[in-house]
Design a protein around this motif. Structure first.
Motif, PDB file in Angstrom:
ATOM      1  N   THR D  98       0.810  -1.220   0.000  1.00  0.00           N
ATOM      2  CA  THR D  98       0.000   0.000   0.000  1.00  0.00           C
ATOM      3  C   THR D  98       0.838   1.263   0.000  1.00  0.00           C
ATOM      4  O   THR D  98       0.511   2.239  -0.652  1.00  0.00           O
ATOM      5  N   ASN D  99       1.915   1.191   0.780  1.00  0.00           N
ATOM      6  CA  ASN D  99       2.641   2.436   0.943  1.00  0.00           C
ATOM      7  C   ASN D  99       3.950   2.519   0.166  1.00  0.00           C
ATOM      8  O   ASN D  99       4.743   3.413   0.388  1.00  0.00           O
ATOM      9  N   VAL D 100       4.131   1.562  -0.719  1.00  0.00           N
ATOM     10  CA  VAL D 100       5.318   1.658  -1.578  1.00  0.00           C
ATOM     11  C   VAL D 100       5.162   2.928  -2.401  1.00  0.00           C
ATOM     12  O   VAL D 100       4.113   3.180  -2.983  1.00  0.00           O
ATOM     13  N   ARG D 101       6.216   3.702  -2.376  1.00  0.00           N
ATOM     14  CA  ARG D 101       6.085   4.982  -3.080  1.00  0.00           C
ATOM     15  C   ARG D 101       5.981   4.771  -4.586  1.00  0.00           C
ATOM     16  O   ARG D 101       6.471   3.782  -5.116  1.00  0.00           O
ATOM     17  N   GLN D 102       5.353   5.718  -5.259  1.00  0.00           N
ATOM     18  CA  GLN D 102       5.126   5.581  -6.688  1.00  0.00           C
ATOM     19  C   GLN D 102       6.420   5.275  -7.442  1.00  0.00           C
ATOM     20  O   GLN D 102       6.446   4.500  -8.385  1.00  0.00           O
ATOM     21  N   GLY D 103       7.493   5.857  -6.989  1.00  0.00           N
ATOM     22  CA  GLY D 103       8.762   5.622  -7.665  1.00  0.00           C
ATOM     23  C   GLY D 103       9.264   4.194  -7.518  1.00  0.00           C
ATOM     24  O   GLY D 103      10.053   3.715  -8.322  1.00  0.00           O
ATOM     25  N   LYS D 104       8.818   3.516  -6.470  1.00  0.00           N
ATOM     26  CA  LYS D 104       9.370   2.202  -6.165  1.00  0.00           C
ATOM     27  C   LYS D 104       8.472   1.045  -6.585  1.00  0.00           C
ATOM     28  O   LYS D 104       8.741  -0.110  -6.264  1.00  0.00           O
ATOM     29  N   VAL D 105       7.381   1.338  -7.247  1.00  0.00           N
ATOM     30  CA  VAL D 105       6.436   0.269  -7.527  1.00  0.00           C
ATOM     31  C   VAL D 105       6.837  -0.583  -8.724  1.00  0.00           C
ATOM     32  O   VAL D 105       6.261  -1.628  -8.952  1.00  0.00           O
ATOM     33  N   ARG D 106       7.819  -0.130  -9.467  1.00  0.00           N
ATOM     34  CA  ARG D 106       8.117  -0.827 -10.707  1.00  0.00           C
ATOM     35  C   ARG D 106       8.339  -2.336 -10.533  1.00  0.00           C
ATOM     36  O   ARG D 106       7.749  -3.122 -11.274  1.00  0.00           O
ATOM     37  N   PRO D 107       9.148  -2.775  -9.547  1.00  0.00           N
ATOM     38  CA  PRO D 107       9.370  -4.223  -9.425  1.00  0.00           C
ATOM     39  C   PRO D 107       8.064  -4.999  -9.219  1.00  0.00           C
ATOM     40  O   PRO D 107       7.921  -6.127  -9.703  1.00  0.00           O
ATOM     41  N   LEU D 108       7.118  -4.379  -8.524  1.00  0.00           N
ATOM     42  CA  LEU D 108       5.839  -5.042  -8.289  1.00  0.00           C
ATOM     43  C   LEU D 108       5.132  -5.370  -9.588  1.00  0.00           C
ATOM     44  O   LEU D 108       4.438  -6.365  -9.724  1.00  0.00           O
ATOM     45  N   ARG D 109       5.287  -4.465 -10.499  1.00  0.00           N
ATOM     46  CA  ARG D 109       4.533  -4.549 -11.742  1.00  0.00           C
ATOM     47  C   ARG D 109       4.910  -5.771 -12.557  1.00  0.00           C
ATOM     48  O   ARG D 109       4.209  -6.182 -13.467  1.00  0.00           O
ATOM     49  N   LYS D 110       6.067  -6.311 -12.230  1.00  0.00           N
ATOM     50  CA  LYS D 110       6.494  -7.511 -12.923  1.00  0.00           C
ATOM     51  C   LYS D 110       5.532  -8.653 -12.616  1.00  0.00           C
ATOM     52  O   LYS D 110       5.200  -9.434 -13.498  1.00  0.00           O
ATOM     53  N   ASP D 111       5.073  -8.706 -11.405  1.00  0.00           N
ATOM     54  CA  ASP D 111       4.220  -9.817 -11.007  1.00  0.00           C
ATOM     55  C   ASP D 111       2.736  -9.532 -11.156  1.00  0.00           C
ATOM     56  O   ASP D 111       1.899 -10.412 -11.001  1.00  0.00           O
ATOM     57  N   MET D 112       2.424  -8.295 -11.381  1.00  0.00           N
ATOM     58  CA  MET D 112       1.020  -7.896 -11.464  1.00  0.00           C
ATOM     59  C   MET D 112       0.822  -7.184 -12.780  1.00  0.00           C
ATOM     60  O   MET D 112       1.617  -6.338 -13.138  1.00  0.00           O
ATOM     61  N   GLN D 113      -0.195  -7.563 -13.496  1.00  0.00           N
ATOM     62  CA  GLN D 113      -0.434  -6.863 -14.748  1.00  0.00           C
ATOM     63  C   GLN D 113      -1.901  -6.559 -14.900  1.00  0.00           C
ATOM     64  O   GLN D 113      -2.736  -7.070 -14.153  1.00  0.00           O
ATOM     65  N   MET D 114      -2.192  -5.763 -15.887  1.00  0.00           N
ATOM     66  CA  MET D 114      -3.564  -5.330 -16.040  1.00  0.00           C
ATOM     67  C   MET D 114      -3.969  -5.392 -17.514  1.00  0.00           C
ATOM     68  O   MET D 114      -3.153  -5.123 -18.394  1.00  0.00           O
ATOM     69  N   ILE D 115      -5.186  -5.770 -17.762  1.00  0.00           N
ATOM     70  CA  ILE D 115      -5.728  -5.729 -19.115  1.00  0.00           C
ATOM     71  C   ILE D 115      -6.876  -4.724 -19.096  1.00  0.00           C
ATOM     72  O   ILE D 115      -7.669  -4.722 -18.149  1.00  0.00           O
ATOM     73  N   PHE D 116      -6.934  -3.918 -20.118  1.00  0.00           N
ATOM     74  CA  PHE D 116      -7.898  -2.820 -20.076  1.00  0.00           C
ATOM     75  C   PHE D 116      -9.115  -3.091 -20.927  1.00  0.00           C
ATOM     76  O   PHE D 116      -9.140  -3.974 -21.773  1.00  0.00           O
ATOM     77  N   GLN D 117     -10.104  -2.219 -20.703  1.00  0.00           N
ATOM     78  CA  GLN D 117     -11.392  -2.411 -21.349  1.00  0.00           C
ATOM     79  C   GLN D 117     -11.376  -2.149 -22.844  1.00  0.00           C
ATOM     80  O   GLN D 117     -11.873  -2.933 -23.624  1.00  0.00           O
ATOM     81  N   ASP D 118     -10.777  -1.011 -23.189  1.00  0.00           N
ATOM     82  CA  ASP D 118     -10.964  -0.533 -24.544  1.00  0.00           C
ATOM     83  C   ASP D 118      -9.811  -0.986 -25.440  1.00  0.00           C
ATOM     84  O   ASP D 118      -8.716  -0.452 -25.354  1.00  0.00           O
ATOM     85  N   PRO D 119     -10.050  -1.966 -26.273  1.00  0.00           N
ATOM     86  CA  PRO D 119      -8.939  -2.482 -27.067  1.00  0.00           C
ATOM     87  C   PRO D 119      -8.436  -1.441 -28.061  1.00  0.00           C
ATOM     88  O   PRO D 119      -7.360  -1.569 -28.616  1.00  0.00           O
ATOM     89  N   TYR D 120      -9.229  -0.377 -28.279  1.00  0.00           N
ATOM     90  CA  TYR D 120      -8.800   0.638 -29.237  1.00  0.00           C
ATOM     91  C   TYR D 120      -7.958   1.693 -28.583  1.00  0.00           C
ATOM     92  O   TYR D 120      -7.116   2.306 -29.206  1.00  0.00           O
ATOM     93  N   ALA D 121      -8.183   1.936 -27.331  1.00  0.00           N
ATOM     94  CA  ALA D 121      -7.468   3.014 -26.662  1.00  0.00           C
ATOM     95  C   ALA D 121      -6.294   2.511 -25.847  1.00  0.00           C
ATOM     96  O   ALA D 121      -5.458   3.283 -25.446  1.00  0.00           O
ATOM     97  N   SER D 122      -6.236   1.207 -25.617  1.00  0.00           N
ATOM     98  CA  SER D 122      -5.191   0.765 -24.701  1.00  0.00           C
ATOM     99  C   SER D 122      -3.889   0.394 -25.403  1.00  0.00           C
ATOM    100  O   SER D 122      -2.931   0.038 -24.744  1.00  0.00           O
ATOM    101  N   LEU D 123      -3.859   0.500 -26.704  1.00  0.00           N
ATOM    102  CA  LEU D 123      -2.591   0.280 -27.401  1.00  0.00           C
ATOM    103  C   LEU D 123      -2.143   1.592 -28.030  1.00  0.00           C
ATOM    104  O   LEU D 123      -2.923   2.257 -28.713  1.00  0.00           O
ATOM    105  N   ASN D 124      -0.908   1.958 -27.774  1.00  0.00           N
ATOM    106  CA  ASN D 124      -0.378   3.192 -28.332  1.00  0.00           C
ATOM    107  C   ASN D 124      -0.320   3.090 -29.850  1.00  0.00           C
ATOM    108  O   ASN D 124       0.399   2.251 -30.391  1.00  0.00           O
ATOM    109  N   PRO D 125      -1.094   3.929 -30.538  1.00  0.00           N
ATOM    110  CA  PRO D 125      -1.183   3.786 -31.999  1.00  0.00           C
ATOM    111  C   PRO D 125       0.141   4.010 -32.714  1.00  0.00           C
ATOM    112  O   PRO D 125       0.277   3.650 -33.881  1.00  0.00           O
ATOM    113  N   ARG D 126       1.085   4.611 -32.049  1.00  0.00           N
ATOM    114  CA  ARG D 126       2.350   4.894 -32.733  1.00  0.00           C
ATOM    115  C   ARG D 126       3.445   3.891 -32.448  1.00  0.00           C
ATOM    116  O   ARG D 126       4.590   4.109 -32.797  1.00  0.00           O
ATOM    117  N   MET D 127       3.097   2.827 -31.759  1.00  0.00           N
ATOM    118  CA  MET D 127       4.125   1.817 -31.513  1.00  0.00           C
ATOM    119  C   MET D 127       3.744   0.558 -32.268  1.00  0.00           C
ATOM    120  O   MET D 127       2.568   0.221 -32.398  1.00  0.00           O
TER     121      MET D 127
END
Ligand SMILES: Nc1ncnc2c1ncn2[C@@H]1O[C@H](COP(=O)(O)OP(=O)(O)OP(=O)(O)O)[C@@H](O)[C@H]1O
Ligand SMILES: Nc1ncnc2c1ncn2[C@@H]1O[C@H](COP(=O)(O)OP(=O)(O)OP(=O)(O)O)[C@@H](O)[C@H]1O
Ligand SMILES: [Mg+2]
Ligand SMILES: [Mg+2]
Ligand code: NI
Lengths: 334, 584, 312, 349, 321
Positions: D98-127
């Protein structure tokens, strides 16, 4: 069918001309709605449902859209032959329409009352604005607004989605239309609100004795509401039958697939069926049967020409070669 | 086409100062032409429209105005005791007669007794005394002290030590006496300032007069002139109606309209007859000369203008402490070695094609100037100064003589020590020919082999501050000045410790000559002074503290429709009651 | 709202080839290429870019096209009529008008370009900070831009140009840049605000991308449309502004030629009627350049955002 | 794995506390300030998530349902640490995050991922698709470039796309395909836990089933735990093991799917389920139609937030806020109908 | 609603304060002062100038000068002009402001009367020759420097065709009533068009894009489905929604017009604020520059305030709380 036909659409073609491409959004639709009947069109996104309904209303954005051929007859009168002026008299008065997006379908700068009164005045149901407002209050009460007097003075943004859809329904019913076209009226709403609206539509229909042409992609909604169901795919009707038949004895492989891929709350499916591939774009339909590339029963002949919509059982029409004896198709049971 | 607003301060004074110029204008031919040209029938009444390019500032009080555009209105409404005629001789205007005492320190002026102010009040000696007293008073915050500061008792009075200004007094209703501390050579000039009405301003002190309605609101102006303001639209129209009881006779015209126009459309308006005349202070801009001269309904009158342009050589800079303390001490001047050698300055004089500038930049409507005396002045001696004709070889010779050599072979001279030699030139915006001159000078000198670094131009005031405060990096600067007014004594500008000696030029010979030229009793002899000034002119042209560029001509134009105009080199608005318009 | 958005998108997407016919499609139509394609299809924009390229090429190959030095005065040959020697005559300083036209083009275009560059850099930096971080940073930046916008643009420029006594080209450009930035910053902030809410930005954050990476990879590339489009608007504006300032006498000092200054010389009926060769070329150049830039900007807007096809 | 299997598994471990808890949320709250008044001060709060507690066990799928605005997305985002929580704690694999600072959350993200609702908006059109899928690995600094490309290719195949798709751009794909790409990206760091925020809501039925099937397959293959946010009860029923029902930022009920769908306890859940249109045309169904709309979360009703629309609301509901009560069989409900007003004891029937 | 207005007003006050600080800072940063020129005049005693400096407070430290200035303006006193001796800044501004107000109002009138309908028409006839013509006109309006346009207009309409006066605000003094009005109007035509050229183009483009935007909205389809006629859809449903965003544009319009007025007034010798400002700039008359800057900034601020309020009035979606 002995019932009197209200709306009859024959061989409707509506195309969009986009530069060098032509999107055949509606490509040969036949449908009819009888008096007092609720007909539903189902189909996936892009199959041409909305364009069919807009074509009936002659509200296709033009250009790029154009009703290329076909006829739309309301009680025998060909709507496509009417002048623009005459058509405006039909809209709202004979045929009313409600749309998917309650959030944006009302003009944000006018009060709810003004918008309803405007329609009443337009079709000479009332003589003065004041009368219109009074009528609006009455109508709002009928669609279940407890504080209708205040609601008429409110602007759309002050209402929730469900309430706006009620306003839309009140407005649509205000001139006592013969036909109500509802284009995905509940898609944007939550289930509990959807239930309210569907309930309301049923009651309104009974009260006004009007017919409903309902468009949706939700088979559940169809099952609740419709008497008869048309399944659309690739700008064409692929199956046309009564609600009961459709859910118990769907014939077209697409309808079958749809039903099988839908998780339901009643039964526990181990695994959902799915139809491979995606809906073809309207400007690039495959040759022959438009469903063929995704169809598990597809055969050589399917890719040749578009099969006709034929009556395989009384009141049950299917557009599939499998049911065409001439083509040697054999009916199969799933 | 940029306005020369910043120079107004100079020109204004000029307009007010009315110098003594002996020489008659050099446009006699045209003069006659004009008289013949009045073909149409003189019309009773009517209106004449005169144009100016800029908006008056609405300070219409003669003792406070600073803009020559305000002066346009003032000229029609106010008058002075003496005025200068077309020969630049003084004549009596509001004065009836005058006489000087023997030692030239006291002047008794008898006033006309038929003069009334626009509001009907009589014009008396008290008004004259009032005017001069106001200028001398301690509360006065204008800039016209020049007219009073030599009068007796000025110091005490302006310091507030006394309540009485002795220098000017009313002998009776129509007699005024002026008294100076020192003998004066130019009494009519000193006493020739506009007179303001005492009865209008008497309740205000000298400081308050500036904001008095009769000063700022055109409709309230009360003068003695032939026209008085009736209606106006600020910045657009100033409509002057004739003053029927004008002492010189009822004016011919019913009205005179001053119209503010943009210079760019002037030719069109002149051509269409929407305006009748373009006189002071603007005249016809050189660009429009050809167009206007080509019109067949136009009279041109082109007297010499007293303004001139020059390029100053910063021969020395004052140290910064002196600048701060406003001290001018020759002993502290820090010499600018780059320009120390007069041969360098002479080389520059040879290297700059001034004739071409006159031709090109001011379309020939002016002449190259060699010494700071106007042609009209008695101090002017055509043959006295050295005239540097454009000559690149001579310039180069002089440079080489002075030890400059192009060591690096890059086309530019290095100084005698072999160091790079670059002169910084600064100039202000606001006068198009002068702005263009900077580039011409740079390129002319480049041809000689002298590298000039032209700085980007500054707003005039900013530039002037830099010049005045002896910006250390400045070697050359462009500036305008007006030719000696009244008396030709150049010491205020060329005296070694004069504030306005911007080049910080110090020459013993010059100092001596200037002193001799004004020393009594010899100085009462004009010929003696003339000689001295001729000598001085030669000296100055050899020493070259500044390179005089050109003096301009005024280009006044008026249509055939307008008649009765007195062509006067310093003031076109005299005898306006005689103006008339002809029937179309 | 979200649903509607999706709906539209879906319509667009269904017009794309399904995966099955993937092989037929040309490979790797990157978004940039698509934009270019759309851009090239816009006739006005294409005409704009061709015109602009011609103007730039001609201006910058000035030394090849004329032997005259545009600053060289010739007092004996002022206000010359057009001749073989001086194609467009000379001005009141005897400078060759044709050379001034060409070199002036360089200066005018450079002025426009450099101001735009400065403004865009400031706009992108402040706009991203403001739009991405929001909160205090945003309020502060927005208050400052408000302040700038309250002062009418030209009055502010004039006031500042007057205060800075020295107006070299560099100072001119920097000053204007520092005055013009707020508008573009606001617009870009708006873009960032909406981009920030895009799910792909959220998803980048969800994978742990740093703010810097998000800005670099996700925000700026997607904001490039508005950035470029607004850059064209600024550039066009600046070229016009330069002429306006020259007209008022607050432009680039002599002898540097600019189109604005050349046009300013025609501020006289005589010149206007008798010497059209002096004002017409710079006038038409300004108009053409600005028009081209505007057309390009408009074309780019459409190309970047096909839905805005109908927009301004 | 089939639904039945899942249920069986759940039964086996039913009482056992030995089911491994992967994520635990305790008393989590998120209040968004509402600015108002003349000076734009904070005058109130939108209680988007208000005191929510639950556990997610390893390997299971927890479905979250609720109407629009009930706080589902906010909950998911808090758990991903995309937004900070106002109060409460989130524990992931036993570690307090809960209190991991925003700067330090990156390692967490390795184990946790998210899938979003809008398949059109969740992919960067320029990549390009490759870049998109590799990005998590780049950010996490995993593998070298070639390895990343190989993994991306593999993942594309895993989600049923061709390897060549790597060089294409999002606009070249249909919605379903894009959603697959989104899934592939979520998988690229080999996470254990995936939050899907309405991952199939925007898709057509025929496509929706493809994606659901894919997600189910991947769960088995990659040993994933899901939190599946949706408002479609049928979908949730199909994919989940347990379901939590949210209403106005609070949990109304949380239970294994069988008991929830067969025996919904909370009147809201009952209404919700009955509101789902039935495709069974042979039976006529009784339906509870709720009156009115969802109240504003910035001004929630006192007591039980549902009392304004509840057909069974009584005095107590207006005054007192019901707590989540264990009804046995892993079934929890927050409703006064099931507790004795005097003793507070659980009432079972 | 009142709260909303009050809040806008509360934002307005600190902005106003900052504006004064900025204006003043700019003025202090400027080199030299208006008396520098007089120092150079050989006939003027430097001491006198120094006295005047002292009297005008030009030698005080900046904060003191600022406080003095501020306390003066808080009493509605913008100070004395330095260049226009004997006149106060407010007097000068008042003498010129009416002309500029007429000019701005007329130009705004032209802008709206031409720009908006043209934009509407263009939107209705999207992708027809009419639309393209209007588009090109729009871009053209933005591409022509307005002084250049003015010069050509003067040449053609004043000198060749004699239709409109080339300069000034009135043709002769002394007219009254309707004649005076028509005379002024006659003089306003060319400067008004010149000044409004760019704005007209912008309004046209903007209206067009907004109209198209609104025409694509769902509620327009609803209106059609209700049986509303084309005219009603266009004027009642579309226009009102399309004009709302234009109100924001209006808020800044006065500022924009004033910027343009500096140039336009110069060409047409139109004695308005723009010209006054320019004279101030040329003479480094900082009280005047400060005064005008202040007045304009306040006007723009008030304009924005009004626009905000108007916005809130016409757009019911704005929340007032
Ligand atoms: N304005 C338009 N311009 C071009 N093509 C259009 C336009 N409107 C619709 N189409 C095309 O017509 C086809 C049918 O569209 P329609 O809106 O009728 O689908 P739908 O069945 O209503 O889908 P949804 O469920 O998404 O509303 C689509 O493939 C789309 O590409
Ligand atoms: N950033 C925010 N600032 C203020 N309020 C917010 C913010 N994000 C969400 N909310 C509010 O919190 C409440 C819950 O929102 P949330 O998006 O979590 O709902 P949801 O259940 O995901 O709804 P949906 O089904 O529409 O996605 C809503 O009332 C919303 O208005
Ligand atoms: Mg549709
Ligand atoms: Mg959500
Ligand atoms: Ni399974």
């Amino acid at each position: 069918m002995s019932k009197e036909t209200l709306l009859e659409v024959e061989d409707l073609h509506t195309y969009f001309y986009l530069g060098d491409k032509v999107a055949k959004a509606v490509d040969g639709v036949d449908l009819n709605v009888h008096k007092g009947e609720t007909v539903a069109i189902v189909g996936e996104s892009g199959s041409g449902k909305s364009i069919t309904s807009l074509s009936i209303m002659r509200l296709i954005p033009q250009p790029p859209g154009k009703i290329v051929s076909g006829s739309v007859k309301l009680e025998g009168r060909d709507l496509l032959a009417l002048s623009d002026k005459e058509m405006t008299n039909v809209r709202g008065d004979d045929i009313a329409m409600i749309f998917q997006e309650p959030m944006t379908s009302l003009n944000p700068v006018y009060t709810v009352g003004e918008q309803i009164a405007e329609m009443l005045l337009r079709h000479k149901k009332v003589k003065t604005k004041k009368e219109g407002k009074a009528k609006a209050v009455e109508l709002l009460q009928q669609v279940g607004f407890p504080r209708a007097e205040e609601t008429v003075k409110e602007h759309p943004h002050q209402l929730s989605g469900g309430m706006r859809q009620r306003v839309m329904i009140a407005m649509a019913m205000s001139c006592d239309p013969k036909l109500l076209i509802a284009d995905e009226p509940t898609t944007a709403l939550d289930v509990t609100i959807q239930a309210q609206i569907l309930e309301l539509m049923q009651s309104v229909k009974e009260k006004y004795h009007s017919s409903i042409l309902m468009i949706t992609h939700d088979l559940g909604v169809v099952a609740e509401m419709a008497d008869r169901i048309l399944v659309m795919y690739g700008g064409q009707i692929v199956e046309n039958t009564s609600k009961y038949k459709l859910f118990t004895d769907a014939k077209h492989p697409y309808t079958e697939g749809l039903l099988a891929s839908m998780p339901t709350i009643e039964e526990d499916k181990e695994r959902l069926e799915s139809i491979s591939g995606t809906v073809p774009p309207a400007d690039n339909f495959p040759q022959g049967c438009r469903f063929a590339p995704r169809c598990q029963y597809a055969m050589e002949a399917c890719t040749k020409e578009v099969p006709a919509l034929r009556e395989v059982e009384p009141g049950h029409y299917v557009r599939c070669i499998l049911y065409d004896e001439n083509q040697g198709g054999t009916a199969h049971d799933s | 086409a940029c306005g020369d607003v910043n120079d107004e301060n100079f020109e204004n004074d000029n307009a007010g100062n009315n110098d003594v110029n002996n020489e008659a204008d050099n446009n006699d031919n045209e003069d006659e032409e004009n008289d013949d040209a009045d073909e149409g029938e003189a019309q009773e009444g009517g209106n004449a429209t005169v144009a100016m390019y800029s908006t008056p500032e609405h300070q219409f009080n003669p003792i406070y105005y600073t803009s020559s555009y305000d002066n346009n209105i003032i000229e029609f409404a106010y008058e002075s005791l003496f005025a200068q005629d077309e020969e630049l001789e003084f004549y009596n205007e509001l004065a009836e007669d005058w006489e000087m005492n023997d030692d030239q320190t006291e002047m008794t002026v008898e006033l006309r007794d038929d003069v009334t102010w626009h509001d009907g009040e009589e014009f008396t000696a008290d008004d004259v005394v009032f005017t001069y007293t106001m200028i001398a008073s301690p509360e006065y915050i204008g800039v016209r002290q020049d007219y009073v500061d030599d009068l007796v008792g000025y110091e005490e009075f302006s310091a507030g030590d006394t309540d009485e200004f002795e220098g000017v007094r009313a002998e009776d209703d129509h007699t005024v006496v002026f008294e100076w501390e020192e003998p004066t050579v130019t009494p009519q000039y000193d006493t020739g300032y506009y007179i303001i009405p005492e009865h209008v301003f008497e309740d205000a002190d000298a400081g308050e007069i500036e904001e008095h309605p009769a000063s700022t609101d055109p409709e309230e102006i009360v003068g003695t002139g032939p026209f008085q303001m009736s209606e106006y639209e600020e910045g657009d129209y100033y409509f002057l109606e004739k003053y029927e009881d004008y002492w010189g006779g009822e004016p011919n015209l019913d009205s005179v309209t001053w119209e503010v126009i943009d210079q760019s459309v002037m030719t069109g308006l002149l051509d269409s007859g929407d305006i009748d005349a373009v006189f002071e202070p603007d005249g016809i801009e050189p660009v429009d000369l050809d167009t206007v001269e080509a019109m067949d309904n136009i009279n041109m009158y082109q007297p010499q203008d007293l303004g001139y342009q020059y390029m100053g050589f910063k021969l020395a800079h004052r140290p910064s402490e002196d600048v701060e303390n406003a001290v001018y001490d020759v002993d502290n001047y820090e010499t600018n070695e780059k320009l120390e050698d007069p041969r360098v300055r002479q080389a520059i004089a040879y290297g700059v094609d001034r004739e071409a500038m006159v031709e090109g930049l001011i379309h020939g409507s002016g002449q190259v100037l060699h010494a700071p005396f106007p042609e009209a002045s008695w101090a002017y001696d055509e043959d006295a100064p050295v005239k540097y004709e454009y000559n690149v070889e001579q310039a180069q010779e002089l440079m080489e003589e002075a030890g400059y050599e192009d060591v690096t072979d890059d086309g530019y001279y290095e100084d005698p020590d072999g160091e790079e030699y670059t002169l910084n030139l600064e100039y202000p915006t606001g006068n198009e020919p002068r702005e263009r001159a900077a580039t011409v000078i740079e390129q002319n000198l480049e041809e000689v082999g002298i590298r000039v670094d032209v700085q980007s131009p500054r707003e005039f005031d900013a530039h002037a501050t830099r010049v005045e405060e002896d910006e250390p990096d400045m070697d050359l600067y462009l500036m305008g000045w007006s030719l000696a007014s009244g008396d030709p004594d150049p010491s205020a500008i060329f005296g070694a410790e004069a504030a306005y000696n911007y080049p910080r030029w110090y020459s013993e010979e010059s100092e001596q000559l200037m002193e001799e030229a004004t020393q009594a009793p010899d100085a009462f002899d004009q010929e003696y002074r003339q000689e001295k000034y001729a000598e001085w002119a030669e000296h100055v042209s050899e020493e070259l503290p500044m390179l005089f560029l050109w003096s301009m001509e005024n280009n006044f134009a008026y249509t055939d429709r307008l008649g009765g105009v007195t062509e006067n080199p310093v003031n076109m608005y005299k005898n306006t009651h005689e103006w008339y318009v002809t029937e179309e | 709202m979200a649903d509607k958005h999706t709906d539209e998108q879906q319509n667009v997407s269904t017009t794309q080839q399904p995966e099955t016919s993937e092989s037929k499609q040309k490979k790797n139509d990157s978004p940039t290429k698509l934009i270019l394609k759309r851009f090239v299809r816009n006739k006005l924009a294409l005409a704009g870019i061709i015109t602009l390229l011609i103007i730039i090429t001609v201006s910058f190959s000035a030394p090849l096209l004329t032997d005259h030095d545009p600053t060289r005065t010739d007092m004996l040959n002022v206000n010359a009529e057009p001749s073989d020697e001086h194609l467009l005559g000379t001005n009141p300083s005897g400078q060759d008008n044709f050379a001034r036209l060409l070199y002036g083009g360089q200066v005018s275009i450079q002025i426009g370009f450099y101001i735009t560059l400065i403004v865009t850099v400031i706009g992108v930096v402040l706009g991203s900070l403001s739009g991405y971080y929001g909160g205090r940073v945003d309020s502060l930046i927005m208050r400052v831009t408000d302040l700038f916008l309250i002062f009418p643009f030209l009055l502010l420029v004039l006031t500042v140009v007057t205060i800075l006594e020295d107006t070299s080209l560099l100072i001119f450009v920097v000053t204007l840049g520092l005055i013009v930035w707020p508008n573009i910053t606001r617009i870009l902030r708006g873009s960032y605000l909406s981009l920030r809410e895009q799910e792909y930005v959220l998803s980048a954050r969800a994978i742990g991308a740093s703010d810097f990476r998000i800005m670099r990879k996700h925000l700026i590339p997607n904001a490039i449309g508005p950035i470029i489009v607004n850059a064209t608007v600024v550039m066009a504006q600046m070229i016009i502004l330069e002429s306006g300032l020259s007209f008022l006498g607050f432009g680039i000092p002599d002898p540097t030629p600019t189109w604005g200054k050349m046009l300013e010389e025609a501020r006289n009926l005589g010149v206007l009627t008798q010497r059209p060769f002096e004002w017409f070329p710079p006038g038409i150049m300004i108009v053409l350049t600005v028009l081209s830039i505007n057309f390009i900007g408009d074309g780019l807007r459409d190309a970047f955002d096909p839905k805005s096809r109908s927009r301004r | 794995m089939t639904v039945n299997e899942k249920t069986a598994q759940a039964d086996e471990t039913e009482a056992a506390a030995d089911r491994e808890v992967l994520v635990e949320v305790k008393n989590l709250k998120k209040y968004f300030p509402v600015k108002g008044g003349i000076l734009k001060r904070t005058v109130g709060n939108v209680k988007a998530v208000d005191d929510v507690s639950f556990k997610i066990y390893k390997g299971e799928t927890l479905g979250i349902v609720g109407e629009s605005g009930s706080g589902k997305s906010t909950l998911g985002r808090m758990m991903m640490r995309l937004i900070d929580s106002t109060e409460g704690s989130i524990t992931f694999k036993g570690q307090e995050i809960t209190n991991v600072r925003q700067g330090k959350v990156r390692p967490l993200r390795k184990d946790m991922q998210m899938i979003f609702q809008d398949p059109y908006a969740s992919l960067n059109p320029r990549m390009s698709i490759g870049e998109i899928i590799e990005e998590p690995m780049v950010v996490q600094d995993l593998h070298d470039k070639e390895e990343r490309q190989r993994i991306a290719g593999d993942l594309l195949e895993t989600v049923g796309l061709s390897r060549e798709a790597r060089d294409k751009y999002p606009h070249e794909f249909s919605g379903g395909q894009r959603q697959r790409i989104g899934i592939a990206r979520a998988l690229s760091t080999r996470p254990q836990f995936i939050i899907g925020d309405e991952p199939v809501s925007a898709l057509d039925v025929s496509i929706q089933s493809q994606v659901i099937n894919l997600m189910e397959d991947l769960q088995d293959d990659f040993d994933l735990t899901y939190m599946f946010i949706a408002h479609d009860l049928s979908v949730v029923k199909h994919i989940s093991d347990r379901v939590a029902v949210m209403y106005l930022g609070r949990l109304a009920e949380i239970a294994p799917i069988d008991s929830l769908y067969k025996e919904p306890l909370h009147p809201y859940t009952q209404a919700l389920i009955s509101a789902v249109p039935s495709t069974d045309v042979t039976k006529k169904k009784e339906r509870v139609v709720l009156e009115g709309d969802l109240p504003s979360p910035s001004n929630p009703p006192s007591g039980c937030p549902f009392h304004t629309r509840c057909p069974e609301a009584h005095e107590r509901c207006r005054a007192e806020r019901p707590e989540l009560t264990d009804m046995g069989n892993d079934h929890y409900v927050a409703c006064h109908l099931y507790t004795d007003p005097e003793t507070g004891e659980v009432i079972r029937d | 609603m009142y709260k909303y207005i009050l809040r806008r007003f509360l934002i307005f006050i600190p902005m106003l304060f900052i504006v004064t600080v900025v204006v003043f800072t700019m003025a202090t940063l400027a080199p030299g002062d208006p008396l520098t020129g007089e120092v150079l005049d050989p006939t003027v005693d430097p001491e006198v100038v120094e006295q005047r400096r002292e009297a005008l407070g030009l030698n005080d430290p900046p904060p003191v000068q600022y406080m003095n200035w501020l306390s003066e303006i808080s009493q509605g006193n913008l100070g004395d002009s330095l260049h226009y001796s004997g006149r106060t800044v407010e007097d000068l501004i008042m003498s010129r402001a009416p002309n500029t107000v007429y000019l701005a109002a007329f130009s705004l009138f032209i802008t709206i009367v031409i720009g908006v309908p043209l934009g509407m028409y263009s939107a209705r006839k999207q992708y027809t020759p009419v639309d393209y013509t209007a588009t090109v006109f729009g871009f053209f309006g933005l591409a022509v420097p307005n002084f250049f346009f003015a010069l050509i207009a003067v040449y053609v309409f004043s000198f060749q065709l004699g239709l409109f006066p080339p300069q000034g605000t009135i043709s002769q003094p002394g007219l009254t009533g309707i004649d005076a009005f028509l005379d002024r109007l006659h003089h306003l035509v060319m400067p008004g068009i010149t000044l409004g050229l760019a704005s007209t183009a912008i309004y046209m483009r903007y209206t067009r894009s907004e109209m198209l935007d609104v025409m694509g909205q769902d509620f327009i389809r609803t209106a059609r489905a209700k049986g509303m006629g084309e005219q009603n859809v266009l004027y009642k449903h579309t226009l009102r929604n399309a004009l709302i965003p234009l109100i924001t544009l209006l808020g800044f319009e006065f500022g924009t017009l004033l910027s343009g007025a500096v140039v336009t007034e110069a060409v047409f010798s139109f004695p308005g604020l723009g010209q006054l400002f320019l004279t101030g700039i040329q003479n480094q008359d900082f009280p005047l520059i400060m005064g005008i800057n202040l007045i304009i900034a306040v006007t723009v601020l008030v304009g924005n305030l009004l626009a905000d309020i108007m916005y809130a009035v016409v757009d019911p979606r704005i929340r007032y709380d």
